[in-house]
Design an enzyme around this catalytic site. Structure first.
Site, PDB file in Angstrom:
ATOM      1  N   ASN A 146       0.817  -1.195   0.000  1.00  0.00           N
ATOM      2  CA  ASN A 146       0.000   0.000   0.000  1.00  0.00           C
ATOM      3  C   ASN A 146       0.859   1.255   0.000  1.00  0.00           C
ATOM      4  O   ASN A 146       0.980   1.928  -1.025  1.00  0.00           O
ATOM      5  CB  ASN A 146      -0.952  -0.017   1.200  1.00  0.00           C
ATOM      6  CG  ASN A 146      -1.970   1.102   1.139  1.00  0.00           C
ATOM      7  OD1 ASN A 146      -1.912   1.949   0.260  1.00  0.00           O
ATOM      8  ND2 ASN A 146      -2.892   1.127   2.075  1.00  0.00           N
ATOM      9  N   ASP A 147       1.504   1.536   1.130  1.00  0.00           N
ATOM     10  CA  ASP A 147       2.252   2.781   1.224  1.00  0.00           C
ATOM     11  C   ASP A 147       3.365   2.873   0.172  1.00  0.00           C
ATOM     12  O   ASP A 147       3.676   3.960  -0.299  1.00  0.00           O
ATOM     13  CB  ASP A 147       2.846   2.943   2.622  1.00  0.00           C
ATOM     14  CG  ASP A 147       1.753   3.142   3.660  1.00  0.00           C
ATOM     15  OD1 ASP A 147       0.690   3.675   3.289  1.00  0.00           O
ATOM     16  OD2 ASP A 147       1.962   2.758   4.821  1.00  0.00           O
TER      17      ASP A 147
END
Lengths: 106, 461
Positions: free
Chosen positions: B387-388
């Site tokens: 995600n990040d």
């Protein structure tokens, strides 16, 4: 300050510099194995633990010695074995190798 | 100490240094581990002549080595590859505990008024060793999911930790000044154990690798301090080597995450706040999701697919499923690569280990710099539980907590399949615009199940 202490301080300071220098460039993929490897090396405390345990002669030193030797041995043995398991994964993958059978069939 | 023993310790020190050197390059890494292990054997062998066993001493040494050897071997052999970070934490913690206990035992020998040269390193070793022991235990519990991996924060936490640290320093100074030992180290040890726990509680699961690395360096220093107490050259040199190289490694790790060490260790401030705004921001925007069949067809008729594995893949143990998907795609002539972010997985380098375990060919693993230009030519970027590391906010949104972190350019691919368990923000607690992008399709579910579904869908397509 005794001579012995002076010597020890010298080793200490030099070892700091060596420690910094020796791993100055590490590829990211090796961060975890390297951490695990250094982790095993500080298991050298086992030497200290055995020195304490060997001379144990009172209930207190017996307990301290037993626990210290157990913990330190776990550190050494577990540390080296787990590092080896990690590095085993990379074995033989480094050099570019011939296409795998699956690819060759295409 | 005789000449022979000193020379053997010197040899051990050289082997440790060579081992570290080899460990830091991919070619010799495995040999490096053996070299360091050989150093350990030499150091232990050289110590034997120094031992004067009491009968009780001989027994407890034997028992201790037997138990520790068994626990260490079995633990390290049986552990799943995904659980390796917590094993490292555990082995580190026990080392710290051992260092503290050795210092205590040695201090007791010196009676009521030990000299400063003995007292100072002992106190240091007790404090640092205890912090490392307790901190590693919490890190283990977080990674093993015995407790929540999210940061545990409460108002005034930094103040409480500050007071604890001050109390430890104050007590340590008092002990040194009075040079009177009996049992004063007990409260010192207890306080240090509490600080170890309190220090790690507010740090999130994804940051544990850096914490473990810090504690690893701490244990090294505690061991070196115990070496001063015992006047043992091997302990001083090996402990210091680990302390120094561990500190540098910690810095390299946090650099790879694009964050400062201070931010990692003390950054839990305001975490809840950011997460709350992020959740609010996520509402009201819609995302596209698709069925496994649609996505299977998309993948099967692509030319080039780049898989972006992340934390979610590690947690779901989906590395074998990912490999299977890559295999069926390759059979159809699709080019498949894996884009590995430096901090993908649970530790830097962890993802390479996991995928190597699943027999993914080494040539398919691409590091960020190698692969980032390829995304624009890729038909599909398949994001599995990351995600990040693909959040464009790191590039586009100054003021975002992750602004400036190097990311994978997955957003440049023609299609993006975002596999995730839910819409929850990632560890950094911020929204990911990529999920709402026009070319992005969400595919919700456990990474392993989802990948298995995609495998059947591709086969059917």
């Amino acid at each position: 300050m005794t001579n012995e202490l002076l010597n020890e301080l010298t080793f200490f300071v030099l070892a700091i510099f060596v420690g910094f220098e020796v791993i100055s460039k590490v590829p990211t993929i090796l961060h975890t194995p390297l951490m695990s490897g250094t982790n095993a090396i500080h298991g050298i405390i086992l030497v200290g633990a055995i020195l304490i345990a060997a001379g144990a002669d009172s209930p207190v030193t017996i307990i301290l010695g037993l626990v210290a030797v157990t913990l330190a041995t776990t550190n050494v043995v577990g540390g080296f074995v787990v590092t080896d398991r990690m590095l085993e994964m990379f074995k033989g993958r480094q050099p570019p190798k011939a296409p795998t059978p699956a690819e060759a069939k295409k | 100490m005789t000449v022979a023993i000193t020379l053997a310790y010197l040899l051990a020190a050289v082997l440790f240094i060579l081992g570290l050197k080899q460990l830091s390059s991919p070619k010799g890494a495995r040999n490096g581990n053996f070299t360091a292990a050989a150093g350990m054997v030499v150091a232990l062998g050289a110590t034997v002549p120094l031992l004067h066993f009491t009968s009780a001493g001989l027994i407890i040494t034997g028992i201790g080595i037997a138990i520790g050897g068994l626990v260490g071997t079995v633990g390290a052999r049986m552990v799943r590859m995904t659980a390796i970070p917590q094993m490292v934490a555990l082995f580190n913690g026990v080392g710290g505990g051992a260092a503290a206990l050795v210092a205590v035992a040695e201090l007791l020998k010196f009676g009521v008024h030990p000299q400063f040269a003995v007292l100072f390193p002992s106190v240091f070793s007790i404090v640092i060793g205890s912090i490392s022991f307790a901190g590693s235990a919490v890190a283990f519990a977080k990674l093993q999911e015995l407790m929540t991996g999210t940061p545990i924060t409460y108002p005034g936490q930094q103040i409480v930790n500050g007071v604890l640290a001050a109390a430890i320093v104050g007590l340590a100074i008092a002990i040194l000044a009075l040079a009177s030992v009996p049992l004063t180290f007990l409260p010192l040890m207890v306080l240090a154990l509490i600080l170890g726990v309190a220090f790690v509680l507010p740090i999130g699961g994804a940051d544990m690798p850096v914490v473990i690395s810090v504690l690893n360096a701490c244990t090294g220093l505690a061991v070196a301090a115990s070496g001063f107490t015992l006047n043992n050259f091997a302990l001083i040199v090996a402990g210091t080597l680990v302390g120094a190289s561990g500190s540098l490694l910690t810095k390299l790790m946090s650099d790879a995450m694009g964050r400062s060490l201070g931010n990692v260790l003390f950054g839990a401030f305001g975490q809840a706040h950011t997460a709350a705004t992020a959740a609010a921001g996520a509402q009201g925007r819609s995302v596209r999701s698709a069925s496994a069949e649609d996505l299977g067809t998309l993948l099967a008729y692509s030319q080039r697919v780049i898989i972006v594995p992340g934390y979610g893949l590690a947690v779901a143990q989906a590395q074998h499923a990912a490999r299977e998907l890559a295999d069926v795609l390759e059979k159809r002539g699709v080019d498949v690569e894996y884009a590995i972010h430096p901090v993908a997985g649970r530790m830097p380098g962890h993802m390479n280990v996991l995928l190597a375990e699943a027999n993914v060919p080494y040539e398919q693993l691409k590091e960020m710099d190698q692969v980032n230009d390829d995304f624009k030519n890729a038909d599909v970027a398949l994001i599995v539980g990351a995600n990040d590391v693909v959040n464009p906010a790191a590039r586009n949104t100054p003021g975002s907590p992750i602004y400036g972190m190097p990311i994978l350019n997955a957003d440049q691919a023609k299609n993006i399949i975002f596999m995730k368990r839910s819409m929850r923000p990632g560890f950094a607690g911020i929204d990911n615009d990529l999920m709402f992008g026009p070319n992005t399709v969400m595919f919700f579910g456990d990474a392993k199940d989802s990948l298995t579904k995609l495998v059947s869908a591709v086969k059917a397509a």
